[in-house]
Design an enzyme around this catalytic site. Structure first.
Site: not given
Lengths: 421, 418
Positions: A183, A317, A375
């Site tokens: 990630d 982000y 993930h």
């Protein structure tokens, strides 16, 4: 540049627990369409069940104690250029093998430092008969996550997170080290490899390396190959998974990368809202992983009780998407040169043909392919992930001895010869 | 098909007001970056001020009273094929002129039926000298919004919303009518024009002509428009429009993606945290309007329509999911089967997508255009006089020169019969 290490134990205040209880007591649930399943988002019955458990049954103090027992934690100040000093929280566990390989584990969102929990014992483990290498493990809370301070100013992007990780390793006396990340941890360790690779970071491993589609102009040979070569069954399944994520799974990414503060009011004010926002990913992003309710609630609690509050973590982000790193072609333009290892899991969020990784990644010396897993590799498939790291860094592996004087094995005359030390 | 009309007055139970107060008393605010302002989302100082006002000062009962006085409201059951009966809440105000033009106003998100508030008096007004037309005005709360019931099953998309709008007008005795809509109202009235155009809907007007983006004319799709556009340079307004559209696509559209893919997930926050709901909506009220001077009470009234809605705040997001999954490009108003009935467009510079005007011709049978130098997405609220004037010009017969949609509704041209 970094001040002294202070031992740390998680100890959430009674006030915070009390406020959480008060908010849960006032919870208002939405309605739900008939037979919605997971189609519209996290199902109402799941969220109701989790909230009921959270109110009554889930023991945060017991979880806290377990975490404090399993994970030796510390804090120290780290200076970040242009951002002043941030107090960074981290786990540091040394192997009993003195020359274990220093490994920095970097988590992502909605994960945390606790993602190191299952792989930690395996990584530090000393192998009887020198069958596999051991590691000294460091896992920090990214600024804004867990118990690290959050950045105070705009512009704290991947480069700054990388700086923190790198400086932490140096502060712990690890002048040379390797990294593992998924990630955001993948982007951050890629940056570490790019900026500090060679001299400090000697090799890096990620469980999230998707590469990009070749076009005729960007990668003509790859492009032409794929015109004539049929896609394998794995390619097709990976493509479907990738398309699902692109079309149905990226709403959170859009919001967090454009209006994180707006979202932050919900996440800070509503524990149920936070729970749903994260739980949806825990289920959708894993490969049939049998989350227990308490497991879910512990992951959410790290956000609920984080030092900076539940809004700060989303800013990475925004910072990333507004930085040069997100510009088209940026990945291909600057590639690390140090050896790289990849583990591929079928339920990662972007699963593209293996050969496409080379379009944005350099010097791939190890690829581990797995038939299951998603993930959160370190949490879902700890043995597989550690198995890959052991293969990559072990005696028969492609980067054996990459860290000077730290092969991961008990030093013996033969071992020293082999490592050509 | 439709049940009986029942008069309605907004009256939120005390227990709801108390719960709101309790939640606001426990509010937990996030931190904020230094000098963040509006870059990362709604500024913390705005939120603190609005929440403080909501707790103490904002008088919901006074708002209720005012709305009930100004807007004659009703409910009736409307059957929607495949979805059973939904109780629909609506406003219906007739002009004193019997031959006024029946007009259906359709709101969007994060708006509500109260968006008709400022234009209603002028629309129903009659002119002494016959210089402008008069309208009978109907507006309903979309299912899942305001005081209408929400859909219970998946698949309640544009077609179903259009069905509700049409059946409502028919049930009120308006076999022929015209529509005005922006935001979701644009998508719904577009569908109404496609499905019921000619037979029931006689003309449609929108203040969001290019929706959230429409395709440019191409050589194969619209050769004449395409060739024309090659020779016409973009005006400064059109260039600014392209920048505005780019801003929306890159920085302002995330709410759409979340609502179109995981509305239930979002719904937990929206239902449980009035503060979260406030931020989610307030960001749009400011970013989407053209420096409109929102008062705190205005903002809180708009947000209260969601907080106190019949179906709860989570239901309102589902229309995005349904429309997006139905068409794939749902909102773009695909150029296939463009409605043939007369179309009117009002252009406001701070709309979310501002396409070159030549592109709008691909959307429908464009007979009326009006360009404004200020105003944003919430035209009826920001620029009520301008919007009403546009409708009067489109449907009127000022000074002997009939507007392009004059007399479209049989027997109801908006004027005294000769």
């Amino acid at each position: 540049m970094s001040s002294t290490e202070v031992p740390f134990k998680i100890s959430v205040s009674d006030d915070q627990l009390d406020l959480l209880r008060k908010k849960l007591d006032l919870v208002t649930f939405p309605d739900e369409l008939e037979n919605a399943g997971w189609r519209y988002g996290a199902p109402l019955s799941d969220i109701k069940r989790l909230v009921a458990r959270w109110k009554d049954g889930y023991e945060w103090r017991a979880e806290e104690a377990k975490l404090n027992e399993e994970l030796p934690q510390f804090t120290r100040d780290i200076e970040v250029k242009g951002h002043g000093t941030l107090n960074i929280h981290y786990v540091h566990k040394k192997s009993e093998v003195e020359n274990a390989i220093p490994l920095l584990f970097v988590h992502g969102w909605p994960g945390s430092f606790i993602e190191v929990r299952k792989i930690l014992p395996l990584l530090v483990q000393a192998s009887p008969n020198g069958k596999f290498p051991s590691f000294h493990v460091v896992a920090f809370s990214l600024p804004g996550y867990g118990f690290s301070e959050a950045p105070r100013k705009p512009g704290f992007a991947i480069e700054q997170h990388a700086e923190v990780g790198h400086k932490l390793m140096l502060a712990l006396g690890y002048n040379e080290y390797v990294t593992q990340g998924g990630d955001w941890g993948s982007a951050i360790t890629r940056k570490i490899a790019l900026k500090y690779g060679g001299k400090y970071s000697k090799a890096w491993h990620t469980n999230m390396a998707s590469g990009v589609r070749p076009t005729f102009t960007s990668h003509p040979i790859s492009y032409l190959q794929y015109l004539v070569r049929p896609f394998t069954a794995e390619d097709k399944a990976g493509y479907e998974r990738t398309m699902w994520f692109q079309q149905e799974g990226r709403g959170y990414f859009m919001e967090q990368s454009t209006q994180p503060q707006t979202l932050g009011y919900s996440l800070a004010d509503s524990p149920v809202g936070l729970l749903a926002w994260i739980y949806e990913k825990l289920v959708n992003w894993t490969d049939g992983y049998p989350w227990t309710d308490d497991e879910v609630l512990t992951w959410i609690s790290i956000y609920q009780f984080s030092r900076a509050g539940p809004a700060a973590n989303t800013r990475i982000y925004f910072e990333y998407m507004h930085s040069k790193d997100a510009a088209p072609g940026a990945l291909a333009a600057g590639m690390p040169t140090i050896p790289m290892g990849v583990s591929r899991f079928p339920k990662e969020l972007a699963v593209l043909p293996k050969s496409w990784m080379s379009h944005t990644y350099n010097n791939i010396v190890f690829v581990g392919e797995h038939a299951s897993g998603g993930h959160f590799a370190a949490h879902e498939k700890p043995e597989l992930l550690v198995g890959d790291l052991r293969k990559m860094f072990g005696k028969k592996g492609p980067v054996y001895g990459v860290v000077t004087g730290k092969t991961g094995y008990v030093r013996s005359k033969r071992g020293a010869e082999r490592a050509k030390l | 098909m439709s049940g009986v009309e029942i008069p309605f007055k907004i009256s939120i139970p005390d227990v709801e007001l108390e719960l709101l107060r309790k939640k606001l008393d426990l509010v937990t605010f996030p931190d904020e970056l230094q000098d963040a302002e509006w870059r990362y989302g709604v500024p913390l100082s705005d939120m603190k001020r609005l929440v403080a006002r909501w707790k103490d000062g904002f008088d919901w009962r006074a708002v209720e009273k005012k709305l009930n006085n100004e807007l004659p409201q009703f409910t009736r059951d409307i059957e929607v094929a495949g979805h059973g009966k939904l109780t629909i809440h609506y406003v219906h105000k007739k002009s004193t002129l019997e031959t006024a033009i029946p007009l259906l106003f359709v709101h969007g998100w994060p708006g509500s039926f109260i968006e008709v508030e400022k234009i209603l008096p002028s629309l129903v007004e009659t002119s002494e000298d016959g210089s402008f037309p008069s309208f009978h005005v109907v507006t309903f709360s979309l299912p899942g919004y305001g005081f209408s019931e929400g859909a219970r099953k998946p698949g309640f998309a544009a077609k179903q919303y259009a069905e509700v709008g049409n059946k409502l007008m028919l049930s009120l005795g308006y076999n022929e009518y015209v529509t005005q809509g922006g935001d979701l109202g644009r998508a719904i009235t577009y569908k109404m024009a496609q499905v019921y155009g000619g037979k029931h809907v006689k003309a449609w007007h929108t203040n969001m002509p290019s929706s959230l983006g429409i395709p440019a004319p191409t050589l194969t799709s619209h050769p004449i428009l395409y060739l024309q556009s090659l020779f016409k340079p973009l005006t400064p307004a059109e260039k600014a429009g392209i920048e505005r559209s780019k801003w929306f696509d890159t920085e302002g559209k995330a709410y759409f993606w979340e609502q179109a893919t995981q509305p239930q997930t979002l719904g937990y926050s929206m239902s449980d945290s009035p503060t979260g709901l406030l931020a989610w909506i307030y960001e749009k009220l400011v970013n989407w309007s053209d420096a409109y001077p929102w008062t705190d009470d205005e903002v809180l009234t708009w947000v209260s329509m969601y907080y106190f809605s019949q179906a709860g705040p989570a239901a309102s997001a589902r229309i995005y999911y349904e429309m997006w999954h139905e068409l794939g490009t749902g909102f773009a108003g695909a150029v296939k089967n463009p409605p043939r009935i007369p179309m009117g467009a009002s252009y406001f510079p701070k709309e979310l997508n501002v396409s070159p005007r030549s592109w709008v011709r691909t959307v429908g049978n464009l007979v009326f255009e009006s360009v404004h130098s200020s105003g944003g997405h919430f035209a009826a609220h920001e620029k009520p006089d301008e919007l009403v004037e546009d409708l009067r010009n489109m449907f009127g017969r000022g000074k002997g020169k009939p507007g392009p949609a004059y007399g479209v509704v049989s027997g109801r041209n908006g004027f005294q019969p000769a």
